[in-house]
Write a protein that holds these residues in place. Structure first.
Motif: not given
Lengths: 146, 272
Positions: B226-251
């Motif tokens: 919610e905080e991400c959206l509130k400050c107008k971020m476009d999404g989030y990814v886990s750290k360290p990166f997880e390939g499938e999620q990174l793809y989904r978000e970047v796409a």
């Protein structure tokens, strides 16, 4: 010679997985190196070990104060947990989570115990990582890298 | 259903149609007629149909006659890697490299990230190096910043970045605050461009500034989202990166090069 070093390297790595020192993220880091050179791995392990040592010292100092600043402790542990997760240092990451749990309860004794565990696991890990680096470099050298 | 006639008269052309199972009964009634009309027309390829199925509803309930046209059933929720595998299988692998490497998310990430200017922001040097290493591996041009303050300076328009990966928990200015300030700067310059106070050439020929910012977070909890959206971020990814999620978000904000290479052309999505 190359095959021997390679064998030793794989045995060391699989042992480290078995004993819980490493998780899958470590394999991801290894995969980031290009063309068989272990440069990236060596760099990241170096950064991790220097950072972890600094934070563990900092934490020891903080937890040996008569009045512990748990907020500072938490921030430092968060940092170490993050870098452990990034390189796949599983056992260190788990002991960081223990420190954090104690920190949430303002439990100084618990923090100290968990910190000792974290230190032990880190020193065991860094010993093995040093050997691992040497073997990686040996394998690369035998393969005609440098 | 309004789309089908327009596909017949050639106004719209699709190679792939994704149909939600709930919309399927209506769709299935129209489809056979549609296919025969298409077949009569010249140089119209019959699109491949993918049925997006709900795991809780059996696909057996779907009329079997219409099922003949379905290339594959894809289970919901849609996962990027599964979608890609199904698409590649059904379309035939256009791109040889794709097939050889087999690593669907990895390769498509390369397609998405190759040559992109990415800013990575994290106060933890190990995390910074690892995140940068992973993005570089996918062909991105990576720049690093170790504080929110530096990120704000670097993302003041005009700048060269296509996207930014931002750690949330940082001392002084955290990721949320940094994003808020970046959005303020962008709003400011967009306003001035709109009112002709700044000509777009001076702001790098961009008419509307909005750099995609993805939060990097170790523990994703609802509050963070919610905080991400509130400050107008476009999404989030886990750290360290997880390939499938990174793809989904970047796409979500990068057009995939892979579309051109192997899947081709636009995709129509039917939902109910």
């Amino acid at each position: 010679m190359a095959a021997y070093a390679q064998e030793q390297l794989e045995a060391l790595v699989s042992g480290m997985y078995r004993e819980g020192f490493l998780d899958d993220q470590f394999q991801q880091i290894r995969a980031l190196d290009e063309g068989g050179s272990p440069d990236f791995l060596v760099e990241v392990i170096g950064l991790f070990c220097a950072d972890a040592e600094r934070i563990l010292n900092e934490l020891t100092g903080l937890l040996n104060q008569p009045a512990v600043d748990f907020k500072k402790v938490d921030a430092n542990v968060h940092q170490l947990k993050g870098s452990s997760a990034s390189i796949g240092a599983h056992s260190v990451k788990i002991s960081c989570m223990l420190v954090r749990e104690c920190c949430d309860r303002n439990d100084k004794e618990g923090c100290l115990q968990a910190l000792n565990l974290a230190k032990l696991r880190f020193y065991e890990l860094s010993k093995r990582l040093n050997i691992l680096i040497q073997l990686e470099q040996a394998v690369y050298a035998y393969q005609g890298g440098k | 259903m309004e789309v089908l006639p327009r596909m017949v008269n050639g106004m719209l052309r699709f190679n792939i149609v994704l149909v939600d199972q709930e919309a399927w009964p209506k769709f299935a009634d129209h489809w056979p007629t549609f296919v025969s009309e298409l077949a009569m027309g010249k140089n119209s390829e019959i699109p491949k149909i993918f049925l997006l199925a709900n795991p809780s509803i059996s696909t057996r309930n779907v009329s079997t006659k219409a099922m003949d046209h379905v290339s594959a059933v894809i289970m919901k929720p849609l996962r990027a890697s599964m979608l890609l595998v199904s698409l590649q299988r059904a379309m035939g692998c256009g791109d040889k490299d794709n097939c050889q490497n087999g690593g669907a998310p990895g390769l498509s990430l390369r397609g998405l990230l190759h040559g992109r200017q990415i800013l990575v922001v994290d106060d933890n040097i190990v995390n910074l190096r690892v995140a940068a290493g992973a993005l570089k591996k996918y062909g991105a041009e990576v720049t690093c910043a170790d504080s929110g303050k530096k990120a704000i300076m670097m993302l003041k328009p005009p700048h060269k970045f296509d996207a930014c990966f931002m750690d949330i928990q940082m001392p002084e200015i955290d990721g949320f605050e940094a994003t808020r300030r970046i959005r303020e700067m962008e709003a400011n310059i967009n306003d001035r461009i709109k009112h002709g106070e700044v000509c777009s050439e001076d702001s790098g020929n961009v008419l509307h500034w909005h750099v995609p910012i993805l939060a990097m977070t170790a523990d994703v909890i609802q509050a963070t989202q919610e905080e991400c959206l509130k400050c107008k971020m476009d999404g989030y990814v886990s750290k360290p990166f997880e390939g499938e999620q990174l793809y989904r978000e970047v796409a979500r904000f990068f057009k995939s090069n892979i579309k051109k290479d192997s899947v081709g052309q636009p995709i129509a999505i039917y939902g109910s």
